[in-house]
Scaffold this active site. Structure first.
Site, PDB file in Angstrom:
ATOM      1  N   HIS A  42      12.357  10.339  -2.943  1.00  0.00           N
ATOM      2  CA  HIS A  42      12.745   8.838  -3.685  1.00  0.00           C
ATOM      3  C   HIS A  42      14.505   9.270  -4.114  1.00  0.00           C
ATOM      4  CE1 HIS A  42       9.550   6.107  -3.956  1.00  0.00           C
ATOM      5  NE2 HIS A  42       8.957   6.968  -3.523  1.00  0.00           N
ATOM      6  N   GLY A  79       0.875  -1.171  -0.023  1.00  0.00           N
ATOM      7  CA  GLY A  79       0.092  -0.009  -0.063  1.00  0.00           C
ATOM      8  C   GLY A  79       0.849   1.178  -0.056  1.00  0.00           C
TER       9      GLY A  79
END
EC number: 2.7.1.156
Length: 176
Positions: A51, A8
């Site tokens: 990221h 998720g």
């Protein structure tokens, strides 16, 4: 070897996938990061920056490839390589909503899966990150439901292609 990492939003799947790439890559092997996210707003830009920081210093060569994922091979050197694809949900959305009208669900599924099959056949290690987008039980408009169904079919096909499937739950990898 192909590993599918699913979870998720905010589950820790990206961090786990990067750890896997670093652990399966041989020292002289190039590591590629296939980025599929298209930036449309400040929130998206912040996510990309986060990221980038996470994978900083890990030796990744980044390739921006929001669609036609199989064509990313044209941007890679030959020889042994490990590839991290981040992520299937963005790739699927980009493929589905690239034109004025959404593409048909099965056309999107075939495009994504055939591109991934090509990557698997031409890389030493392929780590694919995907989202679990079907657990809220809400019925959305037809276009969103088509996207969710496409994601479900793609994840099933990728799981069948993978040598290992790992679901990351609250930062804990669960090998399936």
């Amino acid at each position: 070897m192909m590993i599918l990492v699913i979870g998720g939003s905010g589950s820790g799947k990206s961090s786990y996938a990067e750890e896997v790439v670093c652990s399966v890559s041989e020292e002289d092997m190039k590591k590629y990061y296939l980025a599929t996210m298209q930036v449309f707003d400040e929130e998206g830009q912040k996510k990309i920056e986060r990221h980038r920081k996470l994978r900083s210093g890990k030796g990744f060569l980044t390739i921006e490839q929001p669609r036609s994922i199989g064509r990313s091979l044209e941007k890679m050197d030959g020889g042994k390589k490990t590839v991290l694809l981040e992520c299937i949900s963005n790739l699927t959305a980009n493929e589905m909503f690239a034109g004025e009208r959404p593409r048909l669900e099965m056309q999107v599924v075939e495009n994504v899966v055939s591109g991934l099959r090509k990557l698997k056949e031409n890389t030493t290690n392929l780590v694919v990150v995907s989202n679990n987008v079907f657990e809220d039980g809400i019925v959305y408009d037809q276009t969103t439901m088509d996207y969710i169904h496409a994601m479900g079919e793609i994840n099933q096909r990728l799981a069948a292609m993978a040598d290992r499937v790992v679901e990351v739950v609250a930062g804990i990898p669960v090998v399936i």
